[in-house]
Design an enzyme around this catalytic site. Sequence first.
Site, short mmCIF file in Angstrom:
data_model
loop_
_atom_site.label_atom_id
_atom_site.label_comp_id
_atom_site.label_asym_id
_atom_site.label_seq_id
_atom_site.Cartn_x
_atom_site.Cartn_y
_atom_site.Cartn_z
CE LYS A 28 43.41 48.47 33.67
NZ LYS A 28 44.15 49.19 34.73
CD GLU B 20 34.91 48.93 29.86
OE1 GLU B 20 34.52 47.97 29.05
OE2 GLU B 20 35.89 48.57 30.63
CB SER C 272 49.58 46.55 39.17
OG SER C 272 49.48 47.77 39.79
#
Length: 414
Positions: A107, A129, A395
Amino acid sequence: MLSEFSEAERSRLLSELLAGRFPDEHGRFGPFGGRYAPETLITALERITEGMHAALADSGFKATLDGELAEWVGRPTPLTAARGLSRRWGAEVWLKREDLAHTGAHKINNALGQALLAQRLGARRVIAETGAGQHGVATAAACARVGIPCVVYMGAVDVKRQSPNVDRMYQLGARVEAVESGDRTLRAAIDEAFRAWVADPEESYYLLGSAVGPHPYPYLVRQLQSVIGREAREQCVARTGGLPDAAFACVGGGSNAIGLFHPFLADTSVRLVGVEAGGRGAGLGDNAATLATGRPGVLHGSYSMLLQDPDGQVQETHSVSAGLDYPGVGPEHALLKAIGRVEYTSCTDDEALDALWECCRAEGILPAIESSHALAGARAFAREHTGTRLLIGLSGRGDKDMPTLSQFIDRIRS
Ligand SMILES: *Cc1c(COP(=O)(O)O)cnc(C)c1O
């Protein structure tokens, strides 16, 4: 409607895709994508789109981004030969280690790129968010690094159940707004963050966390995450002399998957497999396998596949992994499925947890529960295709999942 694509239509869409025509000028990936947003936001989205194209074409911006990816994020992340898993599965297994990126997951690639874009656009604050809090933490870190204040909207329920991540965001200097409206989880947080942005579209930048939402986000996030697949492709060729036979990634909104897959799309010998959250099983509400059982619809500004009940209401989802627990999926994945370039499967909560424990013991790596879905998908593939070379997108790391994993500790205490 997807089965309504004729063979000719599929191959036309595939060649347009490989020619780089998607998204088109309306932000569409074939029939999917687009921009379903209130009038007030269209101007802001236009500004971001123009700013994005200028930034991505600017060698100065690219140099800054690449420099930060190297010395702050820690890229390139390694490609690890998974010898233990290879032996067990009878395959040649390689792990692309996004778990080793700063803040522990892929991310950060997106959060950093967009924070730099926000700065370039002169934004005074960043709005984001978060559900489980991973995107919130990545955004808080990136905004601190870039020097922009940031406010993260989070459902009040999530604030309680993800309190370590809330604390991390505060430590990194972000403000966290607990959302008491609606379902008090991710969907309500998205609504509230959009509301805050509508109220102040000039001064604030909305930093979206996955390859979803209105144009240009699915494209922007894909471009920023494609560094995963570019590195992995190059590393795989350097280490093995060739390409993998298949590549696997978990699919929530779809950002790590599109990042890994995109640089391989033209390599038609490489099978690409997205693994969704099969949850407790196939029943409506028991999983988050959007591409497997969803229907087309509009959610959060984009036309894509969507889990909905027979009346078209967005369906509640379930997954043991918070990061995959989302009823939508990025529009590019909807297209990739429709034309058959990427295969989508799912694995259950239990299969993901089994794969997680196997990876822990075979490799000494604790993967995120999200990433363990990719491991489980690859393991199932290996059973049917012995001796193949498999690339798995790991990930993120699983430390954040300890509270969940502790609940299952009896299963591995044997
Ligand atoms: C958030 C998250 C995901 C799911 O998001 P995508 O946009 O589908 O990649 C997957 N893995 C990890 C570790 C995450 O934190």
